[in-house]
Design an enzyme around this catalytic site. Sequence first.
Site, short mmCIF file in Angstrom:
data_model
loop_
_atom_site.label_atom_id
_atom_site.label_comp_id
_atom_site.label_asym_id
_atom_site.label_seq_id
_atom_site.Cartn_x
_atom_site.Cartn_y
_atom_site.Cartn_z
N CYS A 88 0.90 -1.17 -0.05
CA CYS A 88 0.04 0.08 -0.10
C CYS A 88 0.97 1.14 -0.16
CB CYS A 88 -0.80 -0.13 1.21
SG CYS A 88 -2.12 1.34 1.19
N CYS A 234 -4.07 5.86 -5.25
CA CYS A 234 -3.63 4.58 -5.02
C CYS A 234 -1.99 4.73 -5.36
CB CYS A 234 -4.43 3.63 -5.95
SG CYS A 234 -3.75 2.07 -5.52
N1 LIG Z 1 -6.22 -2.11 -2.96
C1 LIG Z 1 -4.82 -2.46 -2.92
C2 LIG Z 1 -4.07 -2.19 -1.61
C3 LIG Z 1 -3.98 -0.73 -1.44
C4 LIG Z 1 -3.31 -0.04 -2.16
C5 LIG Z 1 -3.41 1.40 -2.44
N2 LIG Z 1 -4.27 2.01 -1.25
C6 LIG Z 1 -1.79 2.26 -2.29
O1 LIG Z 1 -1.89 3.33 -1.86
O2 LIG Z 1 -1.23 1.44 -2.97
C7 LIG Z 1 -4.65 -3.90 -3.09
O3 LIG Z 1 -5.56 -4.66 -2.95
O4 LIG Z 1 -3.66 -4.43 -3.67
#
Ligand SMILES: N[C@H](CCC[C@H](N)C(=O)O)C(=O)O
EC number: 5.1.1.7
Length: 299
Positions: A88, A234
């Site tokens: 993340c 993200c």
């Molecule tokens: N939903 C992503 C995890 C969080 C990624 C995102 N919040 C970031 O800042 O990289 C996954 O399932 O791989």
Amino acid sequence: MQILIKGWVKPMTDAVQYLKMNGLGNDFVVLDARQKPLKLSHDQVRWIADREQGIGCDQLIVLEYSPLDGVDVFMRIYNAEGGEVDACGNATRCVGYLVAEELGKKAVTIHTNAGLLNAELNGDVVSVDMGTPRLEWDQIPLAEEFEDTTGIELQIGPIDAPVLHTPSVVNVGNPHAIFWVKDLDAHDLERFGPMLEHHPMFPERANISLAQVLDRDHIKIRVWERGAGLTQACGTAACAVAVAAVRKDLTDREVTISLPGGDLQLEWRASDHHIIMTGPYELDGEGTLPAELFEESAA
Ligand SMILES: N[C@H](CCC[C@H](N)C(=O)O)C(=O)O
């Protein structure tokens, strides 16, 4: 012993305190389980992430001690839907700030299930070395073998009239599929996102980005996150898009990625193929989780 992080004092009581943080609007509840280990069920994570019933967040982040020498913290990551994931980006910047502040250091090492990440605090931004991308079809992973992961063949839509798309795919500790578009706002990501996230081509599902290249140093994206849905930003998607754009020769190696919540600076370094992500972190507040949340686990 009390830990003071910008006023987040952990009283040695049973109450479980949390911090609310965000990276460009991608928001997190952060728990510090270093003094008192926390084993959270799927339902407890979902309750905490629930914006109506609980606290509300895209991801829940739990800090633990790392068993590795010289590593400052272990960061455990749960999506709002309750499942644990390995990367993340936005939360890594927030945790980088917290731990650098706590230890009075500029650079810290964060242990995640996707590997060791180095974070450096530079005023109101944190730079994270997100490591090197995984680019082979079985590292994404995909259900079928593809030689060229800069553009795989993905049939989407009704059986009698499927539409062929050719997204790029990249793994940066988590799986990403990137659809290159001419006009970001012309696509209903809220409708297509879940279909693409759960497409059988992605055995571990995928984070879905729409990417519009504006210039050789600027890309605009929107993201449907695996296990969290539409988010303001993200970090790992920004990393994946930057890598995919260079592989397709759409941009140079240093690029600004503009998300609905703001901009991240990305570099996919030529010297060692590491991805360097730089961007803000924000401390929004703190609170205490209700004791009854933990009663069920005692039951
Ligand atoms: N939903 C992503 C995890 C969080 C990624 C995102 N919040 C970031 O800042 O990289 C996954 O399932 O791989």
